[in-house]
Design a protein around this motif. Structure first.
Motif, PDB file in Angstrom:
ATOM      1  N   ASN A  36       0.851  -1.187   0.000  1.00  0.00           N
ATOM      2  CA  ASN A  36       0.000   0.000   0.000  1.00  0.00           C
ATOM      3  C   ASN A  36       0.894   1.247   0.000  1.00  0.00           C
ATOM      4  OD1 ASN A  36      -1.547   2.222   0.975  1.00  0.00           O
ATOM      5  ND2 ASN A  36      -3.011   0.814   1.872  1.00  0.00           N
ATOM      6  N   PRO A  37       0.624   2.214  -0.879  1.00  0.00           N
ATOM      7  CA  PRO A  37       1.464   3.420  -0.945  1.00  0.00           C
ATOM      8  C   PRO A  37       1.603   4.145   0.398  1.00  0.00           C
ATOM      9  CG  PRO A  37       0.018   3.340  -2.838  1.00  0.00           C
ATOM     10  CD  PRO A  37      -0.405   2.218  -1.920  1.00  0.00           C
ATOM     11  N   ASP A  38       0.586   4.042   1.244  1.00  0.00           N
ATOM     12  CA  ASP A  38       0.649   4.702   2.545  1.00  0.00           C
ATOM     13  C   ASP A  38       1.675   4.067   3.479  1.00  0.00           C
ATOM     14  OD1 ASP A  38      -1.385   6.392   1.711  1.00  0.00           O
ATOM     15  OD2 ASP A  38      -2.972   5.198   2.647  1.00  0.00           O
ATOM     16  N   THR A  39       2.032   2.816   3.243  1.00  0.00           N
ATOM     17  CA  THR A  39       2.984   2.127   4.120  1.00  0.00           C
ATOM     18  C   THR A  39       4.375   1.969   3.512  1.00  0.00           C
ATOM     19  OG1 THR A  39       2.287  -0.044   3.323  1.00  0.00           O
ATOM     20  CG2 THR A  39       1.144   0.813   5.262  1.00  0.00           C
ATOM     21  N   GLN A  40       4.549   2.353   2.263  1.00  0.00           N
ATOM     22  CA  GLN A  40       5.844   2.146   1.601  1.00  0.00           C
ATOM     23  C   GLN A  40       6.981   2.905   2.275  1.00  0.00           C
ATOM     24  OE1 GLN A  40       5.690   2.714  -2.643  1.00  0.00           O
ATOM     25  NE2 GLN A  40       4.077   1.180  -2.895  1.00  0.00           N
ATOM     26  N   ALA A  41       6.738   4.132   2.703  1.00  0.00           N
ATOM     27  CA  ALA A  41       7.809   4.903   3.351  1.00  0.00           C
ATOM     28  C   ALA A  41       8.239   4.223   4.647  1.00  0.00           C
ATOM     29  CB  ALA A  41       7.355   6.332   3.617  1.00  0.00           C
ATOM     30  N   ARG A  42       7.287   3.725   5.415  1.00  0.00           N
ATOM     31  CA  ARG A  42       7.601   3.027   6.668  1.00  0.00           C
ATOM     32  C   ARG A  42       8.394   1.747   6.376  1.00  0.00           C
ATOM     33  NH1 ARG A  42       9.464   1.712  11.008  1.00  0.00           N
ATOM     34  NH2 ARG A  42       8.299   0.558  12.554  1.00  0.00           N
ATOM     35  N   LEU A  43       7.989   1.016   5.351  1.00  0.00           N
ATOM     36  CA  LEU A  43       8.696  -0.211   4.989  1.00  0.00           C
ATOM     37  C   LEU A  43      10.117   0.085   4.516  1.00  0.00           C
ATOM     38  CD1 LEU A  43       5.871  -2.173   3.155  1.00  0.00           C
ATOM     39  CD2 LEU A  43       6.836  -2.657   5.410  1.00  0.00           C
ATOM     40  N   ARG A  44      10.300   1.169   3.756  1.00  0.00           N
ATOM     41  CA  ARG A  44      11.655   1.529   3.309  1.00  0.00           C
ATOM     42  C   ARG A  44      12.528   1.921   4.507  1.00  0.00           C
ATOM     43  NH1 ARG A  44      11.672   0.859  -1.886  1.00  0.00           N
ATOM     44  NH2 ARG A  44       9.863   1.398  -3.146  1.00  0.00           N
ATOM     45  N   GLY A  45      11.934   2.611   5.469  1.00  0.00           N
ATOM     46  CA  GLY A  45      12.667   2.957   6.687  1.00  0.00           C
ATOM     47  C   GLY A  45      13.062   1.728   7.481  1.00  0.00           C
ATOM     48  N   LEU A  46      12.146   0.779   7.574  1.00  0.00           N
ATOM     49  CA  LEU A  46      12.443  -0.466   8.276  1.00  0.00           C
ATOM     50  C   LEU A  46      13.532  -1.247   7.547  1.00  0.00           C
ATOM     51  CD1 LEU A  46      11.810  -2.441  10.542  1.00  0.00           C
ATOM     52  CD2 LEU A  46       9.940  -3.335   9.138  1.00  0.00           C
ATOM     53  N   GLN A  47      13.461  -1.283   6.216  1.00  0.00           N
ATOM     54  CA  GLN A  47      14.495  -1.984   5.451  1.00  0.00           C
ATOM     55  C   GLN A  47      15.852  -1.313   5.622  1.00  0.00           C
ATOM     56  OE1 GLN A  47      14.111  -4.983   3.906  1.00  0.00           O
ATOM     57  NE2 GLN A  47      16.340  -4.880   3.821  1.00  0.00           N
ATOM     58  N   PHE A  48      15.859   0.014   5.738  1.00  0.00           N
ATOM     59  CA  PHE A  48      17.108   0.736   5.994  1.00  0.00           C
ATOM     60  C   PHE A  48      17.712   0.284   7.324  1.00  0.00           C
ATOM     61  CE2 PHE A  48      19.381   4.234   7.995  1.00  0.00           C
ATOM     62  CZ  PHE A  48      20.322   4.536   7.023  1.00  0.00           C
ATOM     63  N   GLN A  49      16.863   0.163   8.349  1.00  0.00           N
ATOM     64  CA  GLN A  49      17.351  -0.298   9.659  1.00  0.00           C
ATOM     65  C   GLN A  49      17.880  -1.733   9.579  1.00  0.00           C
ATOM     66  OE1 GLN A  49      14.539   0.290  12.869  1.00  0.00           O
ATOM     67  NE2 GLN A  49      13.809   2.184  11.952  1.00  0.00           N
ATOM     68  N   ILE A  50      17.185  -2.584   8.844  1.00  0.00           N
ATOM     69  CA  ILE A  50      17.630  -3.968   8.677  1.00  0.00           C
ATOM     70  C   ILE A  50      18.983  -4.009   7.980  1.00  0.00           C
ATOM     71  CG2 ILE A  50      17.141  -6.117   7.435  1.00  0.00           C
ATOM     72  CD1 ILE A  50      14.128  -5.518   8.011  1.00  0.00           C
TER      73      ILE A  50
END
Length: 108
Positions: A36-50
């Protein structure tokens, strides 16, 4: 893009780890892009942390331990939120519309 068979991934990890890493990044990006476009920024941030935790590790096992700790901390935070909800009731902007009263299926 589909995930290759396990044995193919194992061979790739032994013969061409850079290609395996490219595949991993492509698959992660595919999943995030399909969210969902609304959650993509959060997922990219989480992937950055990973990715940061993986880079800080000197071994695959170290990365696994770091990521496991990260997941456990997130789970503990979720459990706290679920078991100790805020004292403040949620804000709502809903308008309550009463049902019409009826007797013998006739609207009054």
């Amino acid at each position: 893009m589909n995930l290759p068979e396990f044995n193919d991934l194992l061979a790739l990890s032994r013969e061409n780890p850079e290609a395996l890493e490219r595949l991993r990044r492509q698959l992660v990006d595919q999943v995030i892009s399909g969210a969902n476009p609304d959650t993509q920024a959060r997922l990219r941030g989480l992937q950055f942390q990973i990715d940061a935790q993986r880079q800080l590790s000197s071994s695959a096992m170290g990365a696994c331990v770091r990521l496991s700790r990260m997941m456990n901390a997130s789970f503990a935070e979720l459990m706290t939120q679920l078991n100790q909800p805020s004292d403040t009731p949620p804000q709502t902007n809903a308008k309550i519309i009463p049902f019409a009263r009826s007797v013998n299926d006739e609207v009054l």
